[in-house]
Design an enzyme around this catalytic site. Structure first.
Site, short mmCIF file in Angstrom:
data_model
loop_
_atom_site.label_atom_id
_atom_site.label_comp_id
_atom_site.label_asym_id
_atom_site.label_seq_id
_atom_site.Cartn_x
_atom_site.Cartn_y
_atom_site.Cartn_z
N LYS A 192 30.09 38.97 27.34
CA LYS A 192 31.38 38.68 26.69
C LYS A 192 32.48 38.76 27.74
O LYS A 192 32.89 39.83 28.16
CB LYS A 192 31.70 39.66 25.57
CG LYS A 192 32.87 39.09 24.73
CD LYS A 192 33.62 40.11 23.92
CE LYS A 192 34.70 40.84 24.67
NZ LYS A 192 35.80 39.98 25.20
N GLY A 245 36.38 47.93 32.33
CA GLY A 245 37.62 47.76 31.58
C GLY A 245 38.38 49.07 31.54
O GLY A 245 38.26 49.90 32.46
N SER A 246 39.15 49.27 30.49
CA SER A 246 40.00 50.46 30.42
C SER A 246 39.18 51.69 30.02
O SER A 246 38.13 51.58 29.37
CB SER A 246 41.10 50.24 29.39
OG SER A 246 40.53 50.04 28.11
N GLY A 250 36.23 52.15 27.25
CA GLY A 250 34.97 52.74 27.72
C GLY A 250 34.49 53.82 26.76
O GLY A 250 33.31 53.92 26.42
N GLU A 268 32.58 51.13 34.28
CA GLU A 268 33.46 51.11 35.46
C GLU A 268 34.87 50.97 34.90
O GLU A 268 35.23 49.94 34.35
CB GLU A 268 33.08 49.95 36.38
CG GLU A 268 33.66 50.10 37.78
CD GLU A 268 34.99 49.40 37.91
OE1 GLU A 268 36.03 50.07 37.74
OE2 GLU A 268 35.00 48.20 38.19
N CYS A 302 41.19 47.40 39.83
CA CYS A 302 40.94 48.80 39.43
C CYS A 302 41.09 49.76 40.60
O CYS A 302 41.43 50.92 40.40
CB CYS A 302 39.57 48.91 38.80
SG CYS A 302 38.30 48.10 39.75
N GLU A 399 47.36 54.38 34.97
CA GLU A 399 47.10 53.12 35.66
C GLU A 399 48.10 52.07 35.18
O GLU A 399 48.16 51.78 34.00
CB GLU A 399 45.67 52.66 35.36
CG GLU A 399 45.31 51.39 36.08
CD GLU A 399 43.85 51.01 35.90
OE1 GLU A 399 43.40 50.91 34.75
OE2 GLU A 399 43.16 50.83 36.93
O1 TXE Z 1 41.38 46.28 28.78
P1 TXE Z 1 40.18 46.44 27.77
P2 TXE Z 1 42.75 45.44 28.60
C1 TXE Z 1 42.92 48.71 32.42
C2 TXE Z 1 44.28 48.38 32.98
C3 TXE Z 1 44.88 47.53 31.93
C4 TXE Z 1 44.34 48.19 30.69
C5 TXE Z 1 44.29 47.35 29.47
O2 TXE Z 1 45.02 49.57 33.13
O3 TXE Z 1 46.27 47.51 31.97
O4 TXE Z 1 43.03 48.57 31.04
O5 TXE Z 1 43.64 46.11 29.71
C6 TXE Z 1 36.74 44.28 25.72
N1 TXE Z 1 34.61 47.01 21.92
N2 TXE Z 1 41.89 47.82 32.93
O6 TXE Z 1 43.35 45.69 27.27
O7 TXE Z 1 40.70 46.38 26.38
C7 TXE Z 1 37.80 43.24 25.99
O8 TXE Z 1 37.67 42.16 25.10
C8 TXE Z 1 34.03 46.32 22.90
C9 TXE Z 1 41.16 48.29 34.06
O9 TXE Z 1 42.48 44.04 28.94
O10 TXE Z 1 39.39 47.61 28.19
C10 TXE Z 1 37.49 42.89 27.44
O11 TXE Z 1 36.38 42.00 27.50
N3 TXE Z 1 34.71 45.66 23.84
C11 TXE Z 1 40.04 47.42 34.39
C12 TXE Z 1 37.10 44.24 28.03
O12 TXE Z 1 36.73 45.05 26.91
C13 TXE Z 1 36.05 45.70 23.79
C14 TXE Z 1 40.07 46.00 34.08
C15 TXE Z 1 38.21 44.95 28.81
O13 TXE Z 1 39.34 45.09 27.98
C16 TXE Z 1 36.73 46.42 22.80
C17 TXE Z 1 40.84 45.69 32.89
C18 TXE Z 1 35.95 47.09 21.81
N4 TXE Z 1 36.50 47.81 20.84
C19 TXE Z 1 41.73 46.59 32.39
N5 TXE Z 1 38.06 46.29 22.99
C20 TXE Z 1 39.19 47.74 35.56
N6 TXE Z 1 38.46 48.85 35.52
O14 TXE Z 1 39.13 46.99 36.50
C21 TXE Z 1 38.23 45.53 24.08
N7 TXE Z 1 37.01 45.15 24.57
#
Ligand code: TXE
Length: 500
Positions: A192, A245-246, A250, A268, A302, A399
């Site tokens: 996804k 992701g966030s 996580g 991660e 990140c 962050e």
């Molecule tokens: O992240 P999300 P967002 C951090 C960074 C950023 C903040 C928010 O600080 O400003 O997170 O970004 C999927 N069940 N990082 O809102 O929501 C979502 O669709 C399953 C750090 O974009 O964590 C996407 O595919 N999946 C980071 C993925 O999770 C879900 C990179 C990441 O989105 C979900 C990005 C759920 N309930 C953001 N909700 C890094 N580590 O590099 C969302 N997703």
């Protein structure tokens, strides 16, 4: 023109042709079961780039079914590692062949620099594939020393159906960071991509088919987190989830993995990485590294070095030079080769970064440069530097994921180490010094998954990458990453007539 069917839109913007907008399930591009679509937008303007089929639970179920079938009965897990490696190498060639077009897709979808996409992201994706292709025929167990009249060995078996949930900041690298070792291990995947950046992932599905990846082995289901993402993490028939992701999501993913089938999880997550510059450093070099560390990819990375600690002896000179670099950092269309930094990925992130800048000012940090949106449309923000930042300020703890540097002064090595470790995150750290003892001491003392000494963003497929503390667990890159996609089975055989 950037080639490959790109067109110039009003305002002189180059917009790539978009060929793939449907879900990719079992080797076919299909509409969502609901018939729904969602918009992916161009952060340079906020305009709609394409309407993408929107996966929901019903589509994830179909994708998992296809991946399960391909895993249980298909040839991919049963091929020799060498055969899998040949397909993966072919895919790597195709990624390189289409690098210009793919870099343009990520550029328009995520606001990433076109030039860097061509020379960094795409070659690195191909390299990642080839690295794990090279490992595919070297996955083996061990002979065990079993007491008594037995003999034993371990078998490394693919873990099964892997759910891959990735963010938007590096659409290409994220895809291949997870998918390459999973493929090498013989797994099948349901990916996804982030709702902000689905375009290149769909293109990779197409290229994978051309390369000979069998149907059902790679499925791509663009959609939103709470629907498509949650359907993956809570699925009873997904064996493992690899997430970037966030930290907040996580946690959600671990919870739903625990509540469903206790699937294996690797995370991660975010970071608040320190960059520590000592008095003996070459100041120009330290400024170049430190500004790059936080402004590269608009701070949407990140491992951004968002907390910069500078020792008191060179602090004033450093600040002056860093402000100069920030003011000359060219913000603009990521398709223009002279641009240093494009727009933030979307309106949500744009507003989030600006909100943090306001909080920084309110909590008493001094804004030296930047701090405002720029350009007459799109999600551009000026490179921003704060000084007088204290450890307990929000901008030093959370962050921001934008081009915002928090600059701080320190006196001693002990102090630098203590303050560097003073966050909930532990993803990366940078050290700039000519003193070997200091470099070694800091490298060992900082609680972070990667430490860069006199460099930053020095990634290599062979260098394991991941977090300490709330930056997550599990490693991408390196041979160790393949373990996430493997089960270890012990086989013990009785040897009744053993002579010993
Ligand atoms: O992240 P999300 P967002 C951090 C960074 C950023 C903040 C928010 O600080 O400003 O997170 O970004 C999927 N069940 N990082 O809102 O929501 C979502 O669709 C399953 C750090 O974009 O964590 C996407 O595919 N999946 C980071 C993925 O999770 C879900 C990179 C990441 O989105 C979900 C990005 C759920 N309930 C953001 N909700 C890094 N580590 O590099 C969302 N997703």
């Amino acid at each position: 023109d950037c080639g490959n069917g790109a067109a110039v839109a009003g305002g002189g913007l180059v917009v790539p042709e978009i060929k793939f907008t449907k879900l990719f399930i079992n080797g076919e591009f299909v509409d969502a079961a609901s018939g729904k679509t969602f918009e992916t937008r161009d952060p340079r303007t906020g305009d709609v780039l394409a309407h993408i089929a929107e996966a929901d639970k019903a589509d994830v179920d179909l994708a998992v079914k296809a991946a399960r079938e391909a895993f249980e009965h298909g040839k991919w897990p049963r091929m020799s590692g060498y055969e899998r490696s040949r397909v993966m190498n072919k895919l790597a060639d195709l990624v390189e062949e289409h690098a210009d077009e793919l870099a343009a897709l990520d550029g328009a979808d995520a606001g990433k620099l076109l030039t860097l996409g061509k020379i960094i992201d795409m070659p690195a994706a191909a390299q990642m594939l080839r690295y794990y292709a090279g490992a595919a025929d070297k996955i083996h167990g061990e002979a065990l020393r079993v007491a008594g009249k037995y003999q034993g060995y371990t078998l490394k078996e693919p873990i099964g159906v892997v759910g891959v949930i990735i963010p938007w900041n590096f659409p290409t690298m994220m895809f291949f960071l997870k998918v390459s070792p999973a493929l090498a291990a013989g797994c099948t995947v349901v990916v996804k991509p982030a709702e902000q950046t689905p375009l290149s992932a769909l293109y990779y599905a197409h290229l994978a088919k051309l390369a000979g990846v069998p149907d059902g082995v790679i499925n791509v289901v663009p959609g939103f987190g709470p629907t498509a993402g949650a359907a993956i993490s809570s699925h009873m028939d997904v064996d493992s989830v690899a997430f970037t992701g966030s930290a907040e999501i996580g946690r959600t993913i671990m919870e739903s993995a625990a509540r469903s089938n206790l699937k294996n999880v690797s995370l991660e997550l975010g970071g608040k990485s320190p960059m520590i510059v000592f008095d003996d450093a070459d100041v120009d070099m330290a400024v170049t590294l430190s500004t790059l560390a936080v402004f590269f990819n608009k701070g949407e990375i990140c491992v951004a070095g968002s907390r910069v600690y500078v020792q008191e002896g060179i602090y004033d000179e450093f600040v002056k030079k860093a402000v100069e670099v920030a003011r000359n950092w060219k913000v603009g269309d990521p398709f223009d080769a002279t641009t240093n930094m494009g727009p933030q990925v979307d309106k949500v992130q744009f507003e989030r970064v600006l909100k943090y800048i306001e909080i920084g000012k309110r909590e008493g940090a001094t804004l030296l440069t930047g701090g405002k949106p720029t350009g007459d449309k799109g999600y551009y923000i000026e490179p921003t530097i704060f000084v007088d930042v204290k450890e307990d300020m929000t901008i030093a703890q959370e962050e921001i994921f934008g081009p915002v540097m928090s600059l701080m002064k320190f006196k001693t090595v002990e102090e630098a180490i203590e303050r560097a470790n003073c966050t909930k995150y532990g993803l990366a750290a940078g050290v700039v010094t000519k003193n070997l003892d200091i470099a070694n001491r800091v490298s060992r003392s900082v609680r972070a998954g990667t430490v860069w000494v006199n460099c930053y963003f020095a990634f290599d497929p062979d260098a394991p990458f991941g977090g300490y503390k709330m930056s997550g667990f599990g490693r991408d890159q390196g041979l160790v990453a393949i373990d996430k996609y493997l089960q270890v089975k012990s086989v013990i055989t009785a040897v009744p007539d053993s002579p010993w």
